[in-house]
Design a protein around this motif. Structure first.
Motif, short mmCIF file in Angstrom:
data_model
loop_
_atom_site.label_atom_id
_atom_site.label_comp_id
_atom_site.label_asym_id
_atom_site.label_seq_id
_atom_site.Cartn_x
_atom_site.Cartn_y
_atom_site.Cartn_z
N UNK A 90 0.84 -1.20 0.00
CA UNK A 90 0.00 0.00 0.00
C UNK A 90 0.87 1.24 0.00
N UNK A 91 0.84 1.96 -1.10
CA UNK A 91 1.66 3.16 -1.26
C UNK A 91 1.28 4.23 -0.24
N UNK A 92 2.20 5.15 0.04
CA UNK A 92 1.92 6.22 0.99
C UNK A 92 0.70 7.05 0.58
N UNK A 93 -0.06 7.43 1.59
CA UNK A 93 -1.21 8.29 1.35
C UNK A 93 -2.09 8.35 2.58
N UNK A 94 -3.10 9.22 2.51
CA UNK A 94 -4.05 9.35 3.61
C UNK A 94 -5.07 8.22 3.53
N UNK A 95 -5.23 7.49 4.63
CA UNK A 95 -6.25 6.44 4.72
C UNK A 95 -7.50 7.00 5.41
N UNK A 96 -7.27 7.93 6.29
CA UNK A 96 -8.31 8.68 7.00
C UNK A 96 -7.86 10.13 6.99
N UNK A 97 -8.74 11.06 7.29
CA UNK A 97 -8.32 12.47 7.25
C UNK A 97 -7.10 12.79 8.13
N UNK A 98 -6.89 12.02 9.18
CA UNK A 98 -5.78 12.31 10.08
C UNK A 98 -4.74 11.19 10.11
N UNK A 99 -4.82 10.24 9.20
CA UNK A 99 -3.89 9.10 9.20
C UNK A 99 -3.23 8.98 7.84
N UNK A 100 -1.92 9.25 7.81
CA UNK A 100 -1.11 9.11 6.60
C UNK A 100 -0.25 7.87 6.80
N UNK A 101 -0.33 6.91 5.90
CA UNK A 101 0.42 5.69 6.10
C UNK A 101 0.87 5.03 4.82
N UNK A 102 1.77 4.08 4.97
CA UNK A 102 2.27 3.26 3.89
C UNK A 102 2.50 1.85 4.45
N UNK A 103 2.38 0.86 3.58
CA UNK A 103 2.46 -0.53 4.03
C UNK A 103 3.42 -1.33 3.15
N UNK A 104 4.22 -2.16 3.79
CA UNK A 104 5.17 -3.03 3.09
C UNK A 104 5.23 -4.38 3.79
N UNK A 105 5.82 -5.33 3.11
CA UNK A 105 6.19 -6.60 3.74
C UNK A 105 7.71 -6.69 3.71
N UNK A 106 8.25 -7.19 4.79
CA UNK A 106 9.71 -7.33 4.85
C UNK A 106 10.14 -8.57 4.07
N UNK A 107 11.39 -8.94 4.16
CA UNK A 107 11.92 -10.06 3.39
C UNK A 107 11.32 -11.40 3.80
#
Length: 118
Positions: A90-107
């Motif tokens: 999940x690329x960086x961005x606002x998920x909620x008006x006050x929540x900016x996040x990004x999602x990755x999986x490690x190795x």
């Protein structure tokens, strides 16, 4: 951190009482996800029905969320994780008006979130 559950009502009852001993409270309830903590910008524990619709297991629904100092730092963490061989969740961005996040999986496939509450 989030952990998976198969029954949100039972999980919310359990964690609501248990975490009250730590002065934590339900700070956000989005139906499939309930977050407990002491306030914005502090560590929280989330209980969720796994996003993929599969049954919760010890690992399915588990995610480590790491607080960043800024949205720019979220972007940098996301880019670095991909650079180091992680995969996009999940690329960086606002998920909620006050929540900016990004999602990755490690190795190893562990899910990480980088976030900034704005």
């Amino acid at each position: 951190m989030t952990i998976g559950t198969r029954d949100m009502d039972k999980a919310k009852a359990f964690y609501g009482e248990l975490l009250a001993l730590l002065d934590a409270r339900l700070v956000m309830d989005m139906g499939r996800l309930a977050l407990y903590g002491n306030g914005a910008g502090k560590p929280m524990l989330g209980v969720c029905l796994p996003y993929d619709g599969q049954p919760a297991t010890a690992g399915n629904g588990t995610m480590v969320a790491l607080a960043a100092a800024s949205t720019e730092q979220v972007d940098a963490l996301y880019a670095k994780a991909l650079e180091l061989g992680g995969s996009d969740e999940g690329a960086p961005g606002y998920r909620l008006p006050t929540f900016y996040g990004a999602y990755v999986r490690d190795l190893d496939g562990n899910k990480l979130a980088f976030f900034k509450m704005t």
